[in-house]
Motif scaffolding. Structure first.
Motif, PDB file in Angstrom:
ATOM      1  N   LEU A 125      92.586  71.302  36.814  1.00 44.41           N
ATOM      2  CA  LEU A 125      93.963  71.002  36.424  1.00 44.41           C
ATOM      3  C   LEU A 125      94.594  70.029  37.422  1.00 44.41           C
ATOM      4  O   LEU A 125      95.225  69.032  37.035  1.00 44.41           O
ATOM      5  N   TRP A 126      94.423  70.310  38.719  1.00 51.21           N
ATOM      6  CA  TRP A 126      94.972  69.448  39.776  1.00 51.21           C
ATOM      7  C   TRP A 126      94.450  68.024  39.638  1.00 51.21           C
ATOM      8  O   TRP A 126      95.227  67.056  39.703  1.00 51.21           O
TER       9      TRP A 126
ATOM     10  N   GLU B 149      93.130  66.612  36.954  1.00 54.17           N
ATOM     11  CA  GLU B 149      93.554  65.988  35.699  1.00 54.17           C
ATOM     12  C   GLU B 149      94.912  65.302  35.890  1.00 54.17           C
ATOM     13  O   GLU B 149      95.151  64.210  35.363  1.00 54.17           O
ATOM     14  N   ILE B 150      95.797  65.951  36.633  1.00 55.16           N
ATOM     15  CA  ILE B 150      97.126  65.375  36.861  1.00 55.16           C
ATOM     16  C   ILE B 150      97.014  64.084  37.683  1.00 55.16           C
ATOM     17  O   ILE B 150      97.685  63.081  37.392  1.00 55.16           O
TER      18      ILE B 150
ATOM     19  N   GLU C   3      94.019  64.587  28.540  1.00 52.33           N
ATOM     20  CA  GLU C   3      94.131  65.274  29.830  1.00 52.33           C
ATOM     21  C   GLU C   3      95.367  66.164  29.891  1.00 52.33           C
ATOM     22  O   GLU C   3      95.361  67.205  30.563  1.00 52.33           O
ATOM     23  N   CYS C   4      96.421  65.779  29.196  1.00 53.42           N
ATOM     24  CA  CYS C   4      97.598  66.660  29.102  1.00 53.42           C
ATOM     25  C   CYS C   4      97.205  67.990  28.460  1.00 53.42           C
ATOM     26  O   CYS C   4      97.563  69.062  28.952  1.00 53.42           O
TER      27      CYS C   4
ATOM     28  N   MET D 227      95.698  61.338  35.377  1.00 55.85           N
ATOM     29  CA  MET D 227      96.719  60.773  34.487  1.00 55.85           C
ATOM     30  C   MET D 227      97.586  59.758  35.222  1.00 55.85           C
ATOM     31  O   MET D 227      97.916  58.694  34.680  1.00 55.85           O
ATOM     32  N   GLN D 228      97.947  60.085  36.469  1.00 51.71           N
ATOM     33  CA  GLN D 228      98.741  59.136  37.256  1.00 51.71           C
ATOM     34  C   GLN D 228      97.997  57.818  37.434  1.00 51.71           C
ATOM     35  O   GLN D 228      98.572  56.732  37.272  1.00 51.71           O
TER      36      GLN D 228
ATOM     37  N   SER E 235      94.997  70.049  30.817  1.00 55.38           N
ATOM     38  CA  SER E 235      95.748  70.669  31.913  1.00 55.38           C
ATOM     39  C   SER E 235      96.411  71.958  31.455  1.00 55.38           C
ATOM     40  O   SER E 235      96.365  72.983  32.147  1.00 55.38           O
TER      41      SER E 235
END
Length: 303
Positions: free
Chosen positions: A87-88, A90-91, A121-122, A94-95, A125
């Motif tokens: 999850l970390w 994936e964020i 990816e949203c 995305m950035q 997450s």
């Protein structure tokens, strides 16, 4: 490690063709985890959180002493730790993707697939977060220091290194989840989450692999050294973050002994090394393995 054949670098002109194919694949086969995963199904008492052979304690003396209940509980915590790191990252991914396409032609298929990947990816997450919640696990995530370093990475890394780091992190999750999704000993939620992630990440990995090749075209010796080290540092921190040390205490084990046995566990080291062969061959073929980077890969058992 056997030296891989040099990477055949895709032409810049191939970028749009690749993106068209990946967009078509996304249209044919994408998943909504809120529908595909049965979040209300019971959590069986006798199913592991992840494939037991992927447990950091599998094969140790402590593992042999543990009851089935203890093994199940430990692997639930380990699965939650792995998901939280996914999850970390994936964020962060995305950035990186949004920064990369910010100044590009939004009519291009390349940008449109990047935005499609962000949408994937949203969902991933939320899916990882929901899985940890369903098992009643702590929200692990990486160590606070690594979490803060991630903010720096998220703000400054770009180009080949960003795509290589993303691809490597996704490959690390992929090599585990391909086992999880096929293993009937594993919790149904873990299996379905893993299946969705593996199927959709195959497109993302292809996208990133080809971009690495394009971005490294004509790279100078100095730039290649920087790209090597930066990629290895990211892979090192991702691997070190996969299983937080507090999973052992949270699973009811004596933490000092569990940490010591996990750290020395030859089975786990071999599992990582064998499963990571494809990733390391690609990085080697791209010229991203060499010098100080080798030491970092060895420290996380990928070489």
């Amino acid at each position: 490690m056997t030296t891989a054949m040099p990477l055949q670098r895709p032409a810049i002109s191939d970028r749009e063709e690749t993106a068209k194919r990946l967009l078509a694949s996304s249209a044919r086969k994408s998943y909504d985890p809120m529908i595909e995963v049965d979040w209300e199904a019971p959590v069986p008492d006798d199913k592991y959180g992840l494939t037991p052979e992927w447990s950091t304690l599998y094969g140790t003396a402590l593992w042999e002493e543990m009851t089935l209940e203890q093994k199940v509980e430990l692997t639930k915590h380990e699965a939650a730790s792995v998901s939280s790191v996914g999850l970390w990252f994936e964020i962060l991914l995305m950035q990186m993707l949004l920064r990369d396409v910010y100044g590009r032609d939004k009519h291009s298929r390349h940008v449109q697939f990047a935005l499609t990947e962000v949408a994937d990816e949203c969902r991933h997450s939320v899916m990882f977060a929901r899985a940890g919640e369903r098992f009643g696990m702590p929200s692990y995530g990486p160590h606070p220091v690594i979490h803060k370093l991630g903010r720096i990475w998220g703000g400054f890394f770009k180009g080949a290194n960003a795509y290589a780091s993303v691809m490597a992190a996704e490959e690390i999750l992929d090599m585990m989840q391909r086992d999880f999704m096929k293993d009937e000993r594993v919790q149904p939620v873990t299996r379905t989450v893993s299946k969705i992630h593996v199927l959709e990440e195959a497109r993302h990995i292809r996208f990133a692999r080809e971009e690495v090749g394009r971005r490294l075209q004509g790279a100078s010796w100095t730039r290649l050294q920087i790209e090597r080290l930066n990629t290895a540092v990211v892979v090192y921190f991702v691997m070190k973050s996969m299983i937080r040390k507090d999973v052992y205490a949270n699973a009811g084990l004596e933490p000092e002994r569990a940490i010591a046995e996990a750290k020395a566990n030859p089975h786990y080291k071999d599992k990582v090394r064998t499963s990571g062969t494809k990733l390391m061959q690609f990085l080697d073929s791209a010229g991203l393995v060499g010098g100080p980077s080798k030491r970092l890969y060895k420290r996380v058992n990928l070489l």
